[in-house]
Design an enzyme around this catalytic site. Structure first.
Site, PDB file in Angstrom:
ATOM      1  N   ASN A  46       0.873  -1.180   0.000  1.00  0.00           N
ATOM      2  CA  ASN A  46       0.000   0.000   0.000  1.00  0.00           C
ATOM      3  C   ASN A  46       0.907   1.227   0.000  1.00  0.00           C
ATOM      4  OD1 ASN A  46      -1.759   2.082   0.532  1.00  0.00           O
ATOM      5  ND2 ASN A  46      -2.366   1.360   2.572  1.00  0.00           N
ATOM      6  N   LYS A  74       0.059   4.232  -0.188  1.00  0.00           N
ATOM      7  CA  LYS A  74      -0.566   5.408   0.452  1.00  0.00           C
ATOM      8  C   LYS A  74      -0.357   6.637  -0.443  1.00  0.00           C
ATOM      9  CE  LYS A  74      -0.042   3.105   4.841  1.00  0.00           C
ATOM     10  NZ  LYS A  74       0.067   3.179   6.294  1.00  0.00           N
ATOM     11  N   HIS A 110      -9.423   1.182   5.146  1.00  0.00           N
ATOM     12  CA  HIS A 110      -8.135   1.349   5.839  1.00  0.00           C
ATOM     13  C   HIS A 110      -8.325   2.292   7.025  1.00  0.00           C
ATOM     14  CE1 HIS A 110      -3.993   2.420   6.675  1.00  0.00           C
ATOM     15  NE2 HIS A 110      -3.641   1.343   5.993  1.00  0.00           N
ATOM     16  N   GLU A 151      -4.978  -4.882  10.704  1.00  0.00           N
ATOM     17  CA  GLU A 151      -3.905  -3.911  10.926  1.00  0.00           C
ATOM     18  C   GLU A 151      -4.162  -3.174  12.233  1.00  0.00           C
ATOM     19  OE1 GLU A 151      -1.995  -2.606   6.959  1.00  0.00           O
ATOM     20  OE2 GLU A 151      -3.811  -1.431   7.173  1.00  0.00           O
ATOM     21  N   GLY A 203       3.037   2.204  10.786  1.00  0.00           N
ATOM     22  CA  GLY A 203       4.014   3.279  10.640  1.00  0.00           C
ATOM     23  C   GLY A 203       4.787   3.598  11.904  1.00  0.00           C
ATOM     24  N   SER A 260       3.844  -2.223  10.179  1.00  0.00           N
ATOM     25  CA  SER A 260       5.298  -2.304  10.367  1.00  0.00           C
ATOM     26  C   SER A 260       5.888  -3.656   9.977  1.00  0.00           C
ATOM     27  CB  SER A 260       5.672  -1.927  11.807  1.00  0.00           C
ATOM     28  OG  SER A 260       5.282  -0.589  12.084  1.00  0.00           O
ATOM     29  N   GLY A 265       3.051  -1.147   4.200  1.00  0.00           N
ATOM     30  CA  GLY A 265       3.068   0.265   3.838  1.00  0.00           C
ATOM     31  C   GLY A 265       4.473   0.697   3.456  1.00  0.00           C
ATOM     32  N   GLY A 266       5.173   1.333   4.389  1.00  0.00           N
ATOM     33  CA  GLY A 266       6.482   1.931   4.120  1.00  0.00           C
ATOM     34  C   GLY A 266       7.464   1.006   3.413  1.00  0.00           C
TER      35      GLY A 266
HETATM   36  P1  13P Z   1       3.357   0.343   7.557  1.00  0.00           P
HETATM   37  O1  13P Z   1       3.843  -0.959   6.944  1.00  0.00           O
HETATM   38  O2  13P Z   1       4.083   1.531   7.024  1.00  0.00           O
HETATM   39  O3  13P Z   1       3.298   0.266   9.033  1.00  0.00           O
HETATM   40  O4  13P Z   1       1.837   0.538   7.049  1.00  0.00           O
HETATM   41  C1  13P Z   1       0.930  -0.504   7.204  1.00  0.00           C
HETATM   42  C2  13P Z   1      -0.306  -0.149   6.480  1.00  0.00           C
HETATM   43  O5  13P Z   1      -1.060   0.707   6.898  1.00  0.00           O
HETATM   44  C3  13P Z   1      -0.588  -0.857   5.219  1.00  0.00           C
HETATM   45  O6  13P Z   1      -1.894  -0.623   4.793  1.00  0.00           O
END
Ligand code: 13P
Length: 250
Positions: A10, A12, A95, A165, A171, A210, A231-232
């Site tokens: 994702n 974002k 989300h 999640e 994050g 994470s 995410g990241g």
């Molecule tokens: P992170 O992996 O950056 O923590 O984000 C998770 C997320 O929200 C994926 O949708």
């Protein structure tokens, strides 16, 4: 029941044209193994270009949100049909950032999940408790309410994906403890049986929050964890590639 793991990125609100080069590197990493299905969900502005860039690779594309209606006077919104037309196979709905930033409730999320199916997309329905809710010990109740309220009935197991999640893990570099992930994913499977009967066995339940190269293998090895929503660490092939490689077919 064999469920092919799904490793979903994702992005974002990140990514301009140069990100397409990174996506090519991710596709190379994905194409060099066959343990998992791989998905990238870029911002809507990149979807068409990304789908073209990835055509011929194993990596699929998805949206990060959709409107519940097919078309109409909804300035700034994108419908599930538009995502499908741009090349998407999946769409993330509900989300926690959309639930928080845009006040989306479970009914809205369910309508979006139905819209996804109407357009031939697979919805990835996100659920997750806040830190205070876990501290109070009501995390299972919170997830039960979100799941019951957000998941359409009468879906086949391969027509929907659930992503757990925990909001406090997104994050932050913190992840839930393996035993807590195992408890929650088993709980979600049990709740899904109430909602959709035996089709629940085919639903992939992803963990998100994470997920990094260093913890992916352990998390993906937990019972009822059928993939990850990242995410990241999905923005760079150097991170996402090793996460993809951590996924083994069950
Ligand atoms: P992170 O992996 O950056 O923590 O984000 C998770 C997320 O929200 C994926 O949708």
């Amino acid at each position: 029941m064999t469920r092919t793991p799904l490793i979903a990125g994702n992005w974002k609100m990140n990514g301009l044209q140069p990100a397409l080069e990174e996506a090519k590197a991710i596709a190379q990493a994905a194409d060099s193994q066959d343990g998992a299905e791989v998905l990238l969900c870029p911002p809507a502005t990149l979807l068409t270009d990304l789908a073209r860039t990835l055509s011929g690779s194993r990596v699929k594309t998805g949206g990060q949100d959709c409107h519940a209606e097919e078309s109409g006077a909804h300035t700034g919104d994108v419908s599930a049909e538009m995502l499908a037309g741009a090349g998407a196979d999946y769409v993330i709905v509900g989300h926690s950032e959309r639930r928080a930033d845009h006040g989306e409730d479970d009914l809205t999320v369910k309508a979006k999940a139905k819209a996804a199916r109407r357009a031939g997309l697979t919805p990835i329905i996100c659920v997750g408790e806040k830190e205070a809710e876990r501290a109070k010990g009501v995390h299972l109740d919170v997830i039960e309410m979100q799941l019951d309220g957000s998941t359409p009935k009468n879906l086949a197991g391969d027509e929907v994906v659930i992503a757990y999640e925990p909001v406090w893990a997104i994050g932050t570099g913190r992840t839930a403890e393996p035993q807590d992930i195992a408890e929650m994913h088993e709980f979600i499977r049990t709740r899904l049986r109430h909602i959709m009967g035996e089709e629940a066995e085919g639903v992939r339940i992803l963990y998100g929050g994470s997920v990094k190269p260093g913890n992916a293998a352990e998390i993906l090895g937990i019972d009822n964890v059928d993939g990850a929503l990242v995410g990241g660490a999905s923005l760079k092939a150097a991170d996402f590639g090793p996460i993809i490689a951590s996924a083994q077919s069950e």
